[in-house]
Design an enzyme around this catalytic site. Structure first.
Site, PDB file in Angstrom:
ATOM      1  N   LYS A 141      47.534  26.062 -58.019  1.00  0.00           N
ATOM      2  CA  LYS A 141      46.355  25.786 -57.185  1.00  0.00           C
ATOM      3  C   LYS A 141      45.513  24.649 -57.747  1.00  0.00           C
ATOM      4  CE  LYS A 141      43.389  27.322 -53.930  1.00  0.00           C
ATOM      5  NZ  LYS A 141      43.943  26.645 -52.756  1.00  0.00           N
ATOM      6  N   TRP A 163      52.228  27.202 -65.958  1.00  0.00           N
ATOM      7  CA  TRP A 163      52.862  26.271 -65.011  1.00  0.00           C
ATOM      8  C   TRP A 163      53.539  25.233 -65.887  1.00  0.00           C
ATOM      9  CZ3 TRP A 163      52.843  21.061 -63.799  1.00  0.00           C
ATOM     10  CH2 TRP A 163      53.406  20.721 -62.555  1.00  0.00           C
ATOM     11  N   HIS A 189      59.587   3.241 -35.711  1.00  0.00           N
ATOM     12  CA  HIS A 189      59.877   2.319 -36.813  1.00  0.00           C
ATOM     13  C   HIS A 189      60.691   2.996 -37.918  1.00  0.00           C
ATOM     14  CE1 HIS A 189      57.257  -0.594 -34.941  1.00  0.00           C
ATOM     15  NE2 HIS A 189      56.424   0.406 -34.723  1.00  0.00           N
ATOM     16  N   LYS A 204      51.399  21.900 -45.126  1.00  0.00           N
ATOM     17  CA  LYS A 204      51.314  23.365 -45.143  1.00  0.00           C
ATOM     18  C   LYS A 204      52.697  23.981 -45.015  1.00  0.00           C
ATOM     19  CE  LYS A 204      48.318  23.900 -46.496  1.00  0.00           C
ATOM     20  NZ  LYS A 204      47.154  23.116 -46.814  1.00  0.00           N
ATOM     21  N   GLU A 260      48.685  17.094 -42.624  1.00  0.00           N
ATOM     22  CA  GLU A 260      48.290  18.388 -43.181  1.00  0.00           C
ATOM     23  C   GLU A 260      49.218  19.503 -42.679  1.00  0.00           C
ATOM     24  OE1 GLU A 260      46.625  19.391 -45.552  1.00  0.00           O
ATOM     25  OE2 GLU A 260      46.133  21.461 -45.110  1.00  0.00           O
ATOM     26  N   GLU A 288      55.032  23.343 -48.180  1.00  0.00           N
ATOM     27  CA  GLU A 288      54.688  23.976 -49.460  1.00  0.00           C
ATOM     28  C   GLU A 288      54.930  25.480 -49.466  1.00  0.00           C
ATOM     29  OE1 GLU A 288      50.661  23.459 -50.836  1.00  0.00           O
ATOM     30  OE2 GLU A 288      49.873  23.528 -48.820  1.00  0.00           O
ATOM     31  N   ARG A 308      46.814  29.399 -61.002  1.00  0.00           N
ATOM     32  CA  ARG A 308      46.923  28.190 -61.818  1.00  0.00           C
ATOM     33  C   ARG A 308      48.348  27.952 -62.331  1.00  0.00           C
ATOM     34  NH1 ARG A 308      41.917  26.664 -63.448  1.00  0.00           N
ATOM     35  NH2 ARG A 308      42.811  25.390 -65.084  1.00  0.00           N
ATOM     36  N   CYS A 347      48.043  26.063 -65.811  1.00  0.00           N
ATOM     37  CA  CYS A 347      48.093  27.245 -66.662  1.00  0.00           C
ATOM     38  C   CYS A 347      46.733  27.943 -66.703  1.00  0.00           C
ATOM     39  CB  CYS A 347      48.493  26.947 -68.113  1.00  0.00           C
ATOM     40  SG  CYS A 347      50.023  26.046 -68.249  1.00  0.00           S
ATOM     41  N   ASN A 356      46.261  25.088 -72.321  1.00  0.00           N
ATOM     42  CA  ASN A 356      46.339  24.540 -70.970  1.00  0.00           C
ATOM     43  C   ASN A 356      46.090  23.035 -71.100  1.00  0.00           C
ATOM     44  OD1 ASN A 356      43.949  24.592 -68.203  1.00  0.00           O
ATOM     45  ND2 ASN A 356      46.008  23.808 -68.264  1.00  0.00           N
ATOM     46  N   GLY A 357      47.059  22.242 -70.662  1.00  0.00           N
ATOM     47  CA  GLY A 357      46.895  20.789 -70.753  1.00  0.00           C
ATOM     48  C   GLY A 357      48.179  20.135 -71.225  1.00  0.00           C
TER      49      GLY A 357
HETATM   50  C1  F6R Z   1      47.753  22.030 -50.437  1.00  0.00           C
HETATM   51  C2  F6R Z   1      46.883  22.037 -51.584  1.00  0.00           C
HETATM   52  C3  F6R Z   1      46.861  20.846 -52.466  1.00  0.00           C
HETATM   53  C4  F6R Z   1      45.424  20.543 -52.924  1.00  0.00           C
HETATM   54  C5  F6R Z   1      45.416  19.417 -53.959  1.00  0.00           C
HETATM   55  C6  F6R Z   1      44.015  19.043 -54.371  1.00  0.00           C
HETATM   56  O1  F6R Z   1      47.649  23.197 -49.703  1.00  0.00           O
HETATM   57  O2  F6R Z   1      46.191  22.982 -51.833  1.00  0.00           O
HETATM   58  O3  F6R Z   1      47.426  19.747 -51.851  1.00  0.00           O
HETATM   59  O4  F6R Z   1      44.678  20.193 -51.804  1.00  0.00           O
HETATM   60  O5  F6R Z   1      46.135  19.817 -55.075  1.00  0.00           O
HETATM   61  O6  F6R Z   1      43.367  20.116 -54.965  1.00  0.00           O
HETATM   62  P1  F6R Z   1      41.800  20.146 -55.084  1.00  0.00           P
HETATM   63  O7  F6R Z   1      41.256  20.215 -53.695  1.00  0.00           O
HETATM   64  O8  F6R Z   1      41.508  21.358 -55.881  1.00  0.00           O
HETATM   65  O9  F6R Z   1      41.383  18.874 -55.756  1.00  0.00           O
END
Ligand code: F6R
Length: 610
Positions: free
Chosen positions: A605, A75, A505, A486, A482, A489, A27, A2, A101-102
């Site tokens: 994010k 969020w 396996h 990508k 990774e 998500e 956020r 949030c 927020n929390g």
């Molecule tokens: C994926 C992504 C998330 C962050 C994860 C950690 O694209 O952005 O998987 O990498 O939430 O976030 P940080 O790096 O801010 O600790």
């Protein structure tokens, strides 16, 4: 998660403040709202959906000037994303309002007590409990009521509170959720993060954990929430420019951020290496500790974890050192005896990820020293670390992390060269050779980005697949993880990353003509093995997309489609190049499917809750 924004001052139109709130949408963006004091009364507008929709609802009052205001983008944690659960929340008399927020862990027992006192609730949130709790303790001073209320709360909270009875006062509290104060002329702000207030001021106070702030238009007073005593504070001037947090003509932040990667690599290389040597000015004071350190751990989440995983392969290949890595959500609960000679490297873009912060706190308790590799220099993580390496990527707004990932990788590679040299665990010739080859990275990254059109075409051909398997080996195993992350998500297509050797396996059972298999089969010591895995997947009719090095006829003949990267002498550069290919691939698949690339559903994010 949030985002919170608050304002007290000479007066700002709703439009400006909603503009600031938009920059917090990374956020969370499932609902939003604004509460303001207007003609001595509390005005409230909230809804499900994004800030742009709220702006439309408010189109007639966007010019309304407010001198006291709180705003929120959500969020969802407790309760679905609808109007009732959206913030700000208000008390029954509609003279008190709050944004949060929390997570409040004891909200159910508090709610029970309040219900017994006759309070009514219109949402399922934990946050509405706080506003009613403050109401129940409010006699004549909002400040005192907030202090009494927060003493009863368990959990994490950043709060903004206003009351129409005290129309010149904004109260802010920070406990385990980020909150900053922005200082203007005849006006002051609170926000979850700097971009929200960049267009208003660059003078910032980073509120510390366990502090409460009382703001009016001309002053800020901060106290410790336990002792209730006034504390001194430091004013920082942030260097980030507003343009850094804007799209600059790109259709999406994600696209802009992918294209920033070569320039960021150049910046990192010039900042952290000089005269054929790696140097981190911020680490000068800790060389003795690093030399004597016995154990190294990495803790991170999501993409940052993948960056750490690639770097582990790099360290172990080129030195006699090794390290242990885990996701922070697991690391924090493991019974590891770390001890005084241990180093924990915490990697994070935001520096606010709850699990990573918890892992850090856990490690500190055991005497370990913390090195953070982090993009946000004013973050909680950097503040709680013993040493820090800023990743210099600039604000990353797209929810899917791209430039932060390659910046983390490069900083970690440089750090491990420096670390191994310090410990006498790498030969000088190897050190020099690796450093020299890393300098080629920006131009190689540029080449991949220039070939984006081919990737766009290939992505179109693959957009129809309902599921993906990403395979890689060795240093490119985390690249496969990774790549899958990508894609899933931002396109919502089920995608799994796997170590190619593990395919037999289990996952091989999934392969048929409907399954796309992305194989990272670049030139390296495991190339032959990857070719065998491609054969195996192809024999089961899997549609192969291979990431290959230039000139690799064998792999391109086997694959249905190939993305070609430059052939490099130092194969440690491959993960950087594969990453850009897979980022572009995910981006174009999601674009073809019409997905909301910068703000994918359910994500945020900065994951500030466990
Ligand atoms: C994926 C992504 C998330 C962050 C994860 C950690 O694209 O952005 O998987 O990498 O939430 O976030 P940080 O790096 O801010 O600790």
């Amino acid at each position: 998660m949030c985002g919170i924004l608050g304002y007290v001052g000479k007066g700002r139109p709703f439009r400006d403040l909603l503009g600031g709130l938009t920059r917090l949408e990374y956020r969370g963006y499932d609902s939003c709202g604004i509460a303001a004091i207007k003609n001595d009364k509390l005005f409230l507008k909230k809804r499900s959906g994004k800030v742009n929709q709220l702006k439309k609802d408010l189109s007639k009052s966007l010019k309304t000037v407010s001198s006291l205001c709180i705003l929120h983008t959500r969020w969802a944690t407790h309760g679905k994303p609808n109007r009732a659960n959206a913030h700000p929340h208000i008390n029954r008399e509609s003279n008190l309002s709050l944004v949060h927020n929390g997570i409040i862990e004891n909200f159910l027992s508090l709610k029970k007590e309040l219900l017994a006192k006759g309070y009514k609730f219109s949402s399922e949130t934990d946050s509405e409990v706080i506003v009613n709790l403050i109401d129940s303790l409010y006699t004549s001073s909002l400040e005192e009521a907030v202090l009494k209320a927060i003493a009863k709360l368990k959990g994490s909270f950043a709060l903004g509170v206003i009351s129409s009875s005290e129309p010149n006062k904004l109260i802010a509290v920070r406990k385990s959720s980020p909150l900053i104060i922005g200082l203007g002329k005849n006006e002051n702000f609170i926000a979850s993060d700097v971009p929200a207030i960049l267009s208003f001021t660059k003078r910032i106070i980073y509120l510390k954990d366990g502090q409460m702030a009382m703001l009016n238009k001309g002053s800020v007073r901060i106290c410790d929430i336990k002792t209730k005593r006034k504390v001194a504070y430091k004013i920082d001037t942030v260097k980030i420019k507003l343009e850094d947090a804007q799209k600059k003509g790109y259709t999406h932040f994600m696209l802009k951020e992918m294209f920033e990667q070569p320039a960021i690599s150049t910046k990192i290389l010039s900042s952290y290496s000089k005269n054929q040597k790696v140097h981190f000015s911020g680490l000068k004071g800790c060389e003795t500790f690093l030399k004597q350190s016995k154990k190294v751990y990495i803790s991170a989440c999501g993409t940052a974890y993948h960056a750490g995983y690639v770097a582990k392969y790099f360290l172990e290949k080129h030195s006699s050192l090794n390290l242990e890595i885990d996701t922070s959500s697991e690391f924090r609960y493991r019974q590891i005896e770390m001890g005084k000679n241990s180093l924990l490297i915490a990697i994070s873009q935001s520096g606010e990820t709850a699990d990573t912060l918890a892992a850090v706190r856990q490690a500190k308790k055991q005497g370990a020293k913390i090195l953070s590799v982090c993009n946000v220099v004013g973050s909680s993580l950097v503040k709680e670390s013993d040493f820090a390496i800023p990743t210099l990527a600039g604000p990353e707004i797209g929810v899917a992390s791209t430039k932060a990932y390659s910046a983390q990788l490069l900083c970690l590679f440089l750090f491990f060269l420096y670390f191994a040299k310090l410990k006498g665990a790498i030969k000088n010739k190897e050190y020099q050779g690796l450093l020299k080859s890393l300098k080629k990275l920006p131009s190689l990254q540029r080449k991949i980005l220039a070939g984006g059109k081919d990737i766009r075409r290939i992505a179109k051909a693959f957009s129809k697949f309902g599921s993906f398997l990403f395979l890689g080996r060795g240093i490119n195993y985390p690249s496969a993880l990774e790549g899958a992350l990508k894609l899933k998500e931002i396109s919502y297509i089920p995608a799994e990353g796997y170590a190619a050797g593990e395919m037999k396996h289990g996952p091989i059972a999934l392969i048929d003509e409907y399954r796309a298999v992305v194989c990272i089969a670049v030139n390296d010591n495991l190339h032959e093995k990857m070719l065998s895995n491609i054969q195996e997947a192809k024999a089961r009719k899997g549609k192969i997309l291979a990431i290959i090095s230039k000139g690799d006829k064998q792999a391109s003949n086997l694959a249905y489609k190939s993305i070609v990267i430059p052939k490099v002498d130092n194969t440690d550069l491959n993960p950087f190049l594969a990453a850009i290919c897979l980022q572009l691939f995910a981006y174009y698949v999601a674009k073809n499917l019409g997905c909301e690339i910068d703000q994918p559903r359910n994500l945020a994010k900065s994951v500030t809750v466990e």
